[in-house]
Design an enzyme around this catalytic site. Structure first.
Site, PDB file in Angstrom:
ATOM      1  CB  SER A 198      -0.939   0.005   1.210  1.00  0.00           C
ATOM      2  OG  SER A 198      -1.785  -1.119   1.192  1.00  0.00           O
ATOM      3  CG  HIS A 240      -2.151   3.816   3.351  1.00  0.00           C
ATOM      4  ND1 HIS A 240      -3.482   3.628   3.664  1.00  0.00           N
ATOM      5  CD2 HIS A 240      -1.665   2.603   3.009  1.00  0.00           C
ATOM      6  CE1 HIS A 240      -3.794   2.354   3.508  1.00  0.00           C
ATOM      7  NE2 HIS A 240      -2.702   1.708   3.118  1.00  0.00           N
TER       8      HIS A 240
END
Length: 385
Positions: free
Chosen positions: A192, A244
């Site tokens: 991610s 993230h």
């Protein structure tokens, strides 16, 4: 041209009455060179690359997941209750242990998941990279692979495999660093951070090449909306939003460095033949592009250096930011954010097993007579899940 009478012995009735020949030639105007016209009609050319790195990375993630499930071997390592048991050795851990349809945390740790204690105390810094290729389950894997194909192929077509590979790996590393500084009590896996790096690089690419886009505002708003929605989903439990954020920041800065494009005027002037009326030479990049390139490169170098030094000194960012944990998870009535794992230790004395589990406020001991390896594994899976 006009010829006067009697100037020559031309045919005619007689002297004095010779015909007058008149020829009028219109002077030809010299060709006017309009350098701008040629440049406006010339179509700027950017090389289109054939994408292969992004599909290869997607296949690698799937292959690593299959190897992880093979190593996990739920039917033999767990006390039954495996999900999708018909898959045999590739069956998933029980849903209460891993709702994403994947292996156990122990297997992920064995395969190279990010664990801060092992990185700092064990000096296993390689986990900051290996965790990018691991996934917690089928659901996690499918989401990341689909996003990678959707975003990465377009970027690789535009900028080539070298630059895309750099953004992917460096952004994933940046996401791992951010996660390690803030999340201390659980392991972290997934691509991610690298994917958010690609999204962040798209945003900076739009900014640094602002003058080359037609629908600037629409493209900018779309990207910002995508980023906001994905970061909002990151506040759910079991999602590492710090990875993230770290990947997004790293990719955003990298985009200014590796995705800078030359200006249309500079490209087109190379396709116009030089002449006496040629336009002044155009610069390859605008001033603001150079400024963004320098600032982003400095921030990247300083940021990564400081983060690595703080990590290996055992720095815990939560000690100096009491509210930062809300960036990764916001507790509600439906879920809690305490994801600290339960760790179990066993001490065998004769045929008696002293089993102690710690985590989430639990500290218990168990005495098991006639302890066997099967009983130890079964109890471990029951207590540590």
């Amino acid at each position: 041209m006009m010829k006067p009478a009697g100037a020559g012995a031309g045919p005619g009735p007689g002297p004095g009455t010779g015909a007058v020949e008149v020829r009028v030639e219109r002077p030809q105007r010299p060709p006017v060179h309009h350098p701008n016209t040629a440049r406006l009609r010339a179509r700027p050319y950017y090389r289109r690359w054939t994408p292969w790195l992004v599909p290869a990375a997607s296949i690698a993630c799937v292959a690593v997941f299959l190897v992880t499930m093979f190593v996990n071997d739920c039917p033999n390592r767990s006390a039954g209750n495996c999900t999708a048991g018909f898959l045999g050795r590739f069956a998933f851990q029980p849903l209460k242990e891993n709702p994403l349809l994947g292996p156990s945390s122990t297997t992920l740790l064995k395969m190279g998941a990010l664990d801060v204690s092992k990185v700092v105390q064990g000096r296993q810094g390689w986990r900051l990279i290996t965790c990018i290729w691991l996934h917690a389950g089928v659901v996690h894997l499918l989401i990341n692979v689909l996003c990678l194909l959707f975003i990465g192929i377009r970027l690789e077509q535009e900028f080539g495999f070298v630059r895309i590979g750099l953004v992917y790996l460096i952004s994933g590393f940046g996401g791992s660093l951010m996660s390690a500084l803030f999340i201390r009590a659980s392991i972290s896996v997934g691509a991610s951070g690298a994917l958010f790096g690609l999204i962040g690089s798209m945003l900076s690419e739009l900014i640094t090449n602002w003058s080359l886009y037609a629908n600037k505002v629409a493209a900018l708003l779309t990207l910002v909306l995508v980023i906001v929605v994905n970061l909002a989903l990151g506040i759910l439990p079991r999602v590492d939003n710090f990875a993230h954020i770290g990947g997004l920041i790293s990719g955003f800065l990298l985009g200014f460095v590796v995705f800078i494009r030359p200006q249309f005027a500079w490209i087109n002037q190379r396709r116009v033949a030089p002449g006496p009326h040629a336009a002044p030479a155009e610069r390859k990049h605008k001033t603001y592009q150079y400024i963004l390139w320098i600032v982003a490169a400095i921030l990247l170098i300083v940021g990564f250096t400081v983060a690595i030094v703080l990590l290996f000194r055992g720095y815990n960012a939560n000690d100096h930011c009491s509210w930062c944990h809300y960036l990764s998870c916001v507790p509600t009535k439906k879920w809690k954010c305490n994801s600290s794992p339960t760790t179990c230790t066993a001490m065998l004395q004769g045929n008696t097993l002293n089993f102690t589990c710690e985590g989430k406020g639990i500290h218990r001991s168990y005495i098991v007579a006639e302890a066997t390896q099967d009983k130890i594994d079964q109890l471990c899976n029951q207590l540590c899940s």
